[in-house]
Design a protein around this motif. Structure first.
Motif, short mmCIF file in Angstrom:
data_model
loop_
_atom_site.label_atom_id
_atom_site.label_comp_id
_atom_site.label_asym_id
_atom_site.label_seq_id
_atom_site.Cartn_x
_atom_site.Cartn_y
_atom_site.Cartn_z
N HIS A 135 18.34 -13.62 -21.63
CA HIS A 135 18.62 -12.20 -21.44
C HIS A 135 19.93 -11.92 -20.71
N GLY A 136 20.56 -12.94 -20.15
CA GLY A 136 21.77 -12.72 -19.37
C GLY A 136 21.44 -12.59 -17.89
N TRP A 137 22.40 -12.95 -17.04
CA TRP A 137 22.13 -12.99 -15.60
C TRP A 137 21.86 -11.59 -15.03
N LEU A 268 21.35 -0.35 -7.30
CA LEU A 268 21.30 -1.69 -7.87
C LEU A 268 22.47 -1.92 -8.81
N GLY A 269 22.82 -0.90 -9.60
CA GLY A 269 23.95 -1.03 -10.50
C GLY A 269 25.26 -1.25 -9.75
N CYS A 270 25.46 -0.50 -8.66
CA CYS A 270 26.66 -0.69 -7.84
C CYS A 270 26.71 -2.10 -7.26
N LEU A 275 28.89 -7.74 -7.46
CA LEU A 275 28.68 -9.18 -7.64
C LEU A 275 29.46 -9.69 -8.85
N GLU A 276 29.46 -8.92 -9.92
CA GLU A 276 30.17 -9.35 -11.12
C GLU A 276 31.67 -9.45 -10.87
N ALA A 277 32.23 -8.46 -10.17
CA ALA A 277 33.65 -8.50 -9.85
C ALA A 277 33.97 -9.67 -8.93
#
Length: 287
Positions: A135-137, A268-270, A275-277
């Protein structure tokens, strides 16, 4: 040559559960740090107690079959905790609920802390993490976070227990392993992996704990009741704090489960965007 003490700020040689003696000595111009197990205890000083856990303590020999099973004790413990919270749990009340003496309970645990370890690990079985490979991280972390949040809403007594002791039980270990796998797939490793999983857990526990506290204390009153009660007060504070007052009237007055869920999703999205950046900044070849 007699030893010379170094300053208190000197960093110990050993860590991660291996305690180093509180003093460091200099001999022949060389700094020597001596682990505790290599030194004799000073006369009159007791050896330091080691932390214990129900998961690491050796199991007792089964000379006699206990009256109650561990599952029965944990089930009764959960009933008390879910109904009355941490303050409602005592070994005496548990024994009364089980209609058994304390001996039956103490056969499985040595104290209340171990009982809470069992209870916390039992409810951690409700926390699930989707497979990041499938499903992706990001979806895996979202699944974990929402699952943990739901569990905390069901069992708000868990909030003060997080971080109080290492979570070593099988269900907690499975949940943590799944989150580490998801964060690892995002590109984190070593200490950054620790920081990534910690920020996810800290956010969920803090947000869900606050939500659970609000729900538990507002069973008698709705948001409309609060707004009606605060009406005169808001008229006064509106002059001093116009932004807050306007926000309360626009948003807080419409507080609902949907708004609460939206707030959690936004946060959670923020967090995941950050984390992704951060993971991309640390990727090989990225400057």
């Amino acid at each position: 040559m007699r030893g010379e003490r170094l300053g208190r700020g000197h960093r110990p040689l050993l860590s991660y559960g291996v305690r180093v003696d509180s003093h460091t000595v200099r001999e022949n111009s060389h700094t020597v740090q001596v682990p505790v197990h290599c030194t004799r205890p000073r006369r009159g000083r007791r050896m330091a107690k080691r932390p214990t856990s129900v998961w690491t303590r050796p199991q007792k020999a089964r000379r006699e079959q206990p009256t109650l099973s561990r599952d029965q004790i944990v089930a009764a413990t959960l009933e008390l905790l879910d109904a009355e919270g941490l303050g409602g749990l005592s070994m005496r009340r548990l024994g009364t609920r089980l209609n058994a003496g304390a001996t039956s309970v103490y056969w499985h645990v040595t104290n209340k802390d171990e009982l809470l370890e069992l209870a916390l690990d039992h409810v951690m079985a409700e926390v699930r993490t989707p497979d990041p490979a499938a499903h992706g991280w990001r979806a895996a972390v979202i699944g974990y976070a929402r699952s943990l949040r739901t569990m905390i809403h069901r069992h708000p007594w868990t909030v003060p227990l997080f971080g109080s002791r290492p979570m070593l039980g099988p269900n907690a270990a499975r949940a943590m392993d799944g989150l580490l796998g998801a964060c690892g797939q995002a590109g984190f490793s070593a200490y950054d992996l620790e920081y990534a999983q910690a920020v996810v857990n800290d956010y969920v526990i803090g947000a869900a704990g606050s939500e659970a506290s609000w729900r538990a204390n507002q069973e008698e009153f709705s948001t409309e009741d609060w707004m009606a009660s605060m009406g005169p007060y808001l008229e006064v504070t509106g002059e001093r704090h116009p932004r807050l007052t306007a926000h309360l009237r626009e948003v807080w007055a419409k507080e609902s489960g949907e708004v609460m869920d939206g707030r959690f999703t936004f946060g959670l999205g923020c967090l995941l965007d950050g984390l992704e950046a951060r993971a991309q900044d640390r990727a090989p070849g990225v400057r």
